[in-house]
Design a protein around this motif. Structure first.
Motif, PDB file in Angstrom:
ATOM      1  N   GLY A 126      -6.049   0.998  -5.555  1.00  0.00           N
ATOM      2  CA  GLY A 126      -6.361  -0.359  -5.998  1.00  0.00           C
ATOM      3  C   GLY A 126      -5.175  -1.307  -6.032  1.00  0.00           C
ATOM      4  O   GLY A 126      -5.303  -2.437  -6.497  1.00  0.00           O
ATOM      5  N   SER A 146       0.075   4.340   0.599  1.00  0.00           N
ATOM      6  CA  SER A 146      -0.204   5.337   1.635  1.00  0.00           C
ATOM      7  C   SER A 146      -0.098   4.739   3.037  1.00  0.00           C
ATOM      8  O   SER A 146      -0.443   5.408   4.011  1.00  0.00           O
ATOM      9  N   CYS A 160      -6.635   6.079   2.924  1.00  0.00           N
ATOM     10  CA  CYS A 160      -6.624   5.343   1.649  1.00  0.00           C
ATOM     11  C   CYS A 160      -6.780   6.303   0.474  1.00  0.00           C
ATOM     12  O   CYS A 160      -7.589   7.214   0.517  1.00  0.00           O
ATOM     13  N   VAL A 161      -5.989   6.097  -0.568  1.00  0.00           N
ATOM     14  CA  VAL A 161      -6.096   6.962  -1.749  1.00  0.00           C
ATOM     15  C   VAL A 161      -6.793   6.254  -2.924  1.00  0.00           C
ATOM     16  O   VAL A 161      -6.743   6.728  -4.058  1.00  0.00           O
ATOM     17  N   CYS A 169       0.832  -1.210   0.000  1.00  0.00           N
ATOM     18  CA  CYS A 169       0.000   0.000   0.000  1.00  0.00           C
ATOM     19  C   CYS A 169       0.864   1.255   0.000  1.00  0.00           C
ATOM     20  O   CYS A 169       1.680   1.451   0.889  1.00  0.00           O
ATOM     21  N   PHE A 228      -7.547  -1.092   8.940  1.00  0.00           N
ATOM     22  CA  PHE A 228      -7.516  -0.253   7.742  1.00  0.00           C
ATOM     23  C   PHE A 228      -7.997   1.150   8.093  1.00  0.00           C
ATOM     24  O   PHE A 228      -8.958   1.310   8.839  1.00  0.00           O
TER      25      PHE A 228
HETATM   26  S1  SF4 Z   1      -6.560   1.229  -2.323  1.00  0.00           S
HETATM   27 FE1  SF4 Z   1      -6.167   2.224  -0.361  1.00  0.00          FE
HETATM   28  S2  SF4 Z   1      -5.651   0.547   1.003  1.00  0.00           S
HETATM   29 FE2  SF4 Z   1      -5.443  -0.251  -1.084  1.00  0.00          FE
HETATM   30  S3  SF4 Z   1      -3.307   0.062  -1.593  1.00  0.00           S
HETATM   31 FE3  SF4 Z   1      -4.406   1.864  -2.332  1.00  0.00          FE
HETATM   32  S4  SF4 Z   1      -4.259   3.330  -0.654  1.00  0.00           S
HETATM   33 FE4  SF4 Z   1      -3.721   1.343   0.193  1.00  0.00          FE
END
Ligand code: SF4
Ligand code: SF4
Lengths: 358, 111
Positions: B78, B55, B74-75, B53, B69
């Motif tokens: 995906g 972020s 979260c950005v 991840c 989580f």
């Molecule tokens: S979607 Fe969110 S939780 Fe998944 S890797 Fe990207 S930033 Fe991290």
């Protein structure tokens, strides 16, 4: 005559960017402009030292909200160059499609803000209404409205099916039709011409000397566009750089207007010729070496210098954004114009300060 | 002169350009990347998502069998969804509800 110094920004009603200009004025005429930068420095280049090279793709996408895909493409092309990865043709075409959608929405956004800078609110809203449809296309194909998150080292992470390809073509026809309807206003409207023609004139010699990039350079009559180098799939598509000769604010607007048509045409071409096959090549090992990569963004040429020493993280990522190259131009253009024309001239270079300060 | 007038007339007869929210809601596109959800029954707490991840918003504790989580960090890139070997992560096509405070979602294997 007594001179006074007027601070323009960092919070200013027409400029949604934290740029400060210290304007020395004599009566109503600017005699000197000194930019003060550093309000939104985020240290994104330093993050390269504690994020691995795959994670850096998401960091570079966030250097600039508007040029997101193109920052990621430039960074990934740099790494692909270092690691000797061949990107599948379909991924190269998809990168072009998303890159051009981005240019489309960025130019519409800029035109709206430009109209706003001389108080043409209804034109601003009209242009942003068109832009919203482009954002819808981005959301439906990449999953995010602005920062797509689909570019990966070695290719892209999302594909398009035939139904989506048709849908995008349909939507773009609507966008092209709307732009054509609004075009006479931008081209010939009396108010716009009075506010923009002959303001902030940059000759082609000055543009060359000051190192201007992007539409600012092309509006001064120099047909130079980094897309001509043929990165991604641009080498296989037909286009000519859009230029103008007057070098004033109106010419810069006309170049961007021409580039909207050009982007729509490029997306249609890419959709028609979209090859089949994989969208991502495998990335093995760790990068070692250095590279310099250039990509044409809506605001001009971005340069990435990447150095890797074979570790998990990169040892240096240096980003030269187009606004950085256009700030000397701005400092040159401002002296001699009226205070009331400052917003128009400042916006005509399309400054993206967050991107400049990284 | 009056180049904007035809556009104004067209706008007058074409109805509003905006939606009457909240009466009229645009359904999200199926491809939209919204809030991340984990089908915790499938998760093996390998921690791959937490490592990849960008972020750093996922934490995995193997000993406690806990996956936590931070949705506000979260950005929506995906990356975790692509990397998960058990295919238990998924992004809903809508963003999460607004919140007054940054919450943390913690999922345990046995709960
Ligand atoms: S979607 Fe969110 S939780 Fe998944 S890797 Fe990207 S930033 Fe991290
Ligand atoms: S990658 Fe998948 S299986 Fe592994 S901890 Fe994350 S959610 Fe669970």
């Amino acid at each position: 005559m007594r001179t006074s110094v007027i601070p323009f920004g960092p919070q200013h009603p027409v400029l949604p960017e934290p740029l400060q200009l210290k304007l020395t004025v004599e009566d109503e005429v600017i005699t000197e402009a000194v930019p003060a930068l550093g309000y939104v420095h985020r240290g994104l280049e330093a993050l390269a030292q504690n994020r691995d090279f795959h994670q850096m793709v998401q960091v570079t996408e966030r250097v600039c909200g508007i040029c997101s895909v193109l920052h990621a493409i430039c960074y990934c092309q740099g790494l692909e160059d270092i690691m000797g990865i061949t990107v599948p043709p379909r991924a190269r075409y998809l990168r072009v499609i998303w890159g051009e959608l981005l240019r489309l929405h960025s130019h519409l956004l800029w035109m709206g803000l430009f109209a706003d800078s001389f108080g043409f609110e209804s034109l601003f809203m009209q242009l942003w209404k068109i832009r919203e449809r482009v954002l819808d296309i981005q959301e439906a194909t990449t999953g995010n409205r602005v920062i797509s998150g689909t570019i990966r080292v070695g290719g892209v992470s999302r594909d398009m099916d035939a139904r989506q390809v048709h849908w995008i073509a349909d939507q773009l026809t609507w966008v092209a039709h709307q732009v054509r309807q609004i075009e006479p206003v931008l081209r010939e409207d009396f108010t716009i011409r009075r506010r923009t023609e002959g303001k902030g004139v940059l000759t082609s010699a000055q543009a060359r000397e000051l190192g201007a990039v992007g539409p600012v350079l092309r509006a001064s009559g120099i047909a130079q566009d980094i897309r001509q180098t043929g990165y991604a799939a641009y080498g296989e598509l037909d286009f000519e750089p859009v230029t103008a000769t007057a070098g004033d604010c109106h010419a810069r607007c006309m170049v961007r207007l021409g580039e909207i048509d050009q982007s729509i045409d490029l997306i249609h071409q890419a959709l028609d010729r979209l090859p089949g096959g994989d969208i991502r090549s495998e990335v093995r090992g760790r990068p070692q070496g250095e590279t310099l990569m250039r990509v044409e963004q809506p605001r001009g040429e971005v340069v990435y210098y990447i150095r890797a020493d074979g570790g998990k993280t990169l040892s240096r990522v240096r980003i030269r954004t187009p606004t950085f190259a256009n700030i000397p131009v701005l400092v040159k253009l401002l002296p001699g114009i009226f205070l009331s024309d400052v917003p128009v001239v400042v916006l005509s270079i399309d400054p993206c300060v967050s991107c400049l300060e990284r | 002169m009056f180049k904007m007038t035809p556009q104004i007339l067209r706008n007058l007869i074409s109805g509003p350009a905006t939606r009457a929210y909240p009466r009229q809601i645009r359904p999200p596109f199926p491809a939209t990347r919204g809030r991340l959800v984990n089908d915790i029954a499938q998760c093996n707490f390998c921690g791959a998502c937490a490592v990849k991840c960008p972020s750093v918003c996922i934490e995995v504790d193997r000993h406690l069998s806990r996956w936590s989580f931070a949705p506000h960090i979260c950005v929506c890139c995906g990356v975790c969804v692509e990397i998960c070997p058990r295919h238990c992560l998924r992004q809903e096509p809508a963003t999460g509800p607004p919140a007054a405070q940054k919450e943390m979602v913690a999922l345990d294997a046995k709960s």
